[in-house]
Motif scaffolding. Structure first.
Motif, PDB file in Angstrom:
ATOM      1  N   ILE A 114       0.859  -1.194   0.000  1.00 36.63           N
ATOM      2  CA  ILE A 114       0.000   0.000   0.000  1.00 36.63           C
ATOM      3  C   ILE A 114       0.900   1.251   0.000  1.00 36.63           C
ATOM      4  CG2 ILE A 114      -1.872   1.229   1.185  1.00 36.63           C
ATOM      5  CD1 ILE A 114      -2.564  -1.458   2.563  1.00 36.63           C
ATOM      6  N   ASP A 115       0.579   2.205  -0.857  1.00 37.01           N
ATOM      7  CA  ASP A 115       1.395   3.419  -0.967  1.00 37.01           C
ATOM      8  C   ASP A 115       1.122   4.374   0.199  1.00 37.01           C
ATOM      9  OD1 ASP A 115       2.507   2.545  -3.376  1.00 37.01           O
ATOM     10  OD2 ASP A 115       0.799   3.339  -4.526  1.00 37.01           O
ATOM     11  N   HIS A 116       2.177   4.941   0.697  1.00 35.24           N
ATOM     12  CA  HIS A 116       2.129   5.957   1.767  1.00 35.24           C
ATOM     13  C   HIS A 116       1.241   5.519   2.935  1.00 35.24           C
ATOM     14  CE1 HIS A 116       4.254   8.528  -0.960  1.00 35.24           C
ATOM     15  NE2 HIS A 116       3.279   8.519  -1.853  1.00 35.24           N
ATOM     16  N   PHE A 117       1.409   4.301   3.353  1.00 30.82           N
ATOM     17  CA  PHE A 117       0.535   3.787   4.416  1.00 30.82           C
ATOM     18  C   PHE A 117       0.813   4.480   5.761  1.00 30.82           C
ATOM     19  CE2 PHE A 117      -1.040   0.432   7.359  1.00 30.82           C
ATOM     20  CZ  PHE A 117      -2.364   0.531   6.986  1.00 30.82           C
ATOM     21  N   LYS A 118       2.063   4.845   5.961  1.00 23.86           N
ATOM     22  CA  LYS A 118       2.411   5.538   7.217  1.00 23.86           C
ATOM     23  C   LYS A 118       1.597   6.830   7.335  1.00 23.86           C
ATOM     24  CE  LYS A 118       6.373   7.113   9.917  1.00 23.86           C
ATOM     25  NZ  LYS A 118       5.585   8.193  10.464  1.00 23.86           N
ATOM     26  N   GLN A 119       1.505   7.506   6.187  1.00 22.95           N
ATOM     27  CA  GLN A 119       0.753   8.767   6.142  1.00 22.95           C
ATOM     28  C   GLN A 119      -0.748   8.521   6.411  1.00 22.95           C
ATOM     29  OE1 GLN A 119       2.160  10.896   2.643  1.00 22.95           O
ATOM     30  NE2 GLN A 119       0.177  11.959   2.574  1.00 22.95           N
TER      31      GLN A 119
END
Ligand code: GTP
Length: 311
Positions: free
Chosen positions: A181-186
């Motif tokens: 998943i892209d930019h999951f931290k965000q």
């Protein structure tokens, strides 16, 4: 067209009193058959083997062509032998458990006497079947990620080795997709960890909804998933990978007034001749890294060759 003829539909309960009422005469032969069956069924905890052994050994007492077993709660079903027009089915219930349904089938009707014999033999199946179901459930719990229900890392490792051996033995294609998943931290930072968990669950549902039943989804790490595509060439893997990417891109995760459209990056790898598992898996990982580096929300092949670009 074959028409199904139900000889009988019965609830088979493990209550000795109701059981005795329908039993045929307790001949030495039948006691011996039951004793033998009891010993045989205790030799394994594998549910497929328990049912196959049961089917094989009851042939001497009541010949038949097939047996179908189903346990809805465990989403398990198995056909042993052939399905033929005449059926005799039982719901297997003990005071504590619902052990599913069993359907015997053959080309001619089951007589009353044969059904009584079957019921007598079914009593030997109950406890081995219950143990096998419990064992299967325990294995599944140990092999699944509790949050998403996808297979966990142990299950992935087992499945990868098994699928690779099968592909090499039968000269079949095998591909994997590594999905992150892209930019999951965000996503976590903006919407909160609980919402992040919902996104993870919906990702697995999304992947499962656009892949075949025979494809297997695993949670490899925090927000990283692996899909094993058996009997699938590079071209097929690209089609499925792109279908997953597009489906997720359009999916709206909606919970407690929070709405999000997430994207994924995907690395695809197809097994080369005699390739070891480490290299096969490593190439998918490298491809995923390339997808991330070249802008995310895209599918990249193992050779870092972009298959489909999103503008
Ligand atoms: N909500 C939730 N978050 C998790 C879970 N497991 C891992 N994470 C989070 O996943 C995030 C992964 O972040 P990164 O590895 O930096 O990746 P990313 O932000 O997706 O960045 P790119 O992959 O480069 O697009 C971290 O914030 C982890 O805390 C989980 O089970 N639930």
């Amino acid at each position: 067209m074959v028409t199904s003829v139900h000889t009988s539909t019965n609830a088979f309960e493990m209550k000795e009193s109701s059981l005795r009422a329908r039993l045929p005469l307790n001949t030495d032969e039948q006691n011996e058959a039951r004793l033998k069956l009891t010993h045989v069924l205790q030799t394994t905890l594998n549910i497929e083997q328990v049912l196959e052994l049961f089917f094989k050994h009851i042939q001497n007492s009541v010949p038949m062509s097939g047996l179908y077993y189903e346990h809805q709660a465990q989403q398990f079903s198995l056909q042993v032998g052939r399905d033929t027009p005449h059926h005799c089915d039982y719901r297997l219930i003990t005071p504590d458990d619902d052990l599913g349904n069993i359907i015997f089938s053959r080309g001619k009707r089951f007589s009353e006497h044969e059904m009584a014999t079957l019921e007598s033999l079914l009593s030997t199946l109950i406890y081995p079947l219950r143990n096998a179901l419990q064992y299967r459930q325990a294995l599944q719990t140990a092999m699944n990620d509790p949050l998403t229900g996808a297979g966990n890392r142990i299950a992935l490792d087992n499945a990868l080795h098994r699928e690779l051996q099968m592909a090499q033995r039968y000269d079949q294609a095998l591909s994997i997709l590594m999905i992150d998943i892209d930019h999951f931290k965000q996503i976590n930072d903006t919407y909160g960890h609980a919402f992040g968990d919902t996104v993870l669950k919906e990702m697995v549902q999304a992947i499962d909804s656009v892949t075949r039943n025979t494809d297997m989804t695993f949670r490899y790490g925090g927000e990283e998933f692996v899909v094993i595509l058996s009997k699938t060439e590079a071209k097929g893997a690209a089609v499925i990978g792109e279908r997953i990417r597009q489906y997720i891109e359009q999916l709206i995760v909606d919970e407690d007034g929070k709405k999000l459209q997430a994207t994924v990056s995907i690395g695809a790898s197809t097994l080369g001749p005699q390739e070891p598992v480490k290299s096969f898996f490593g190439r998918a990982d490298e491809a995923l890294y390339c997808a991330k580096r070249s802008g995310r929300n895209r599918l990249v092949s193992a050779k870092c060759e972009e298959l489909v670009t999103t503008s």
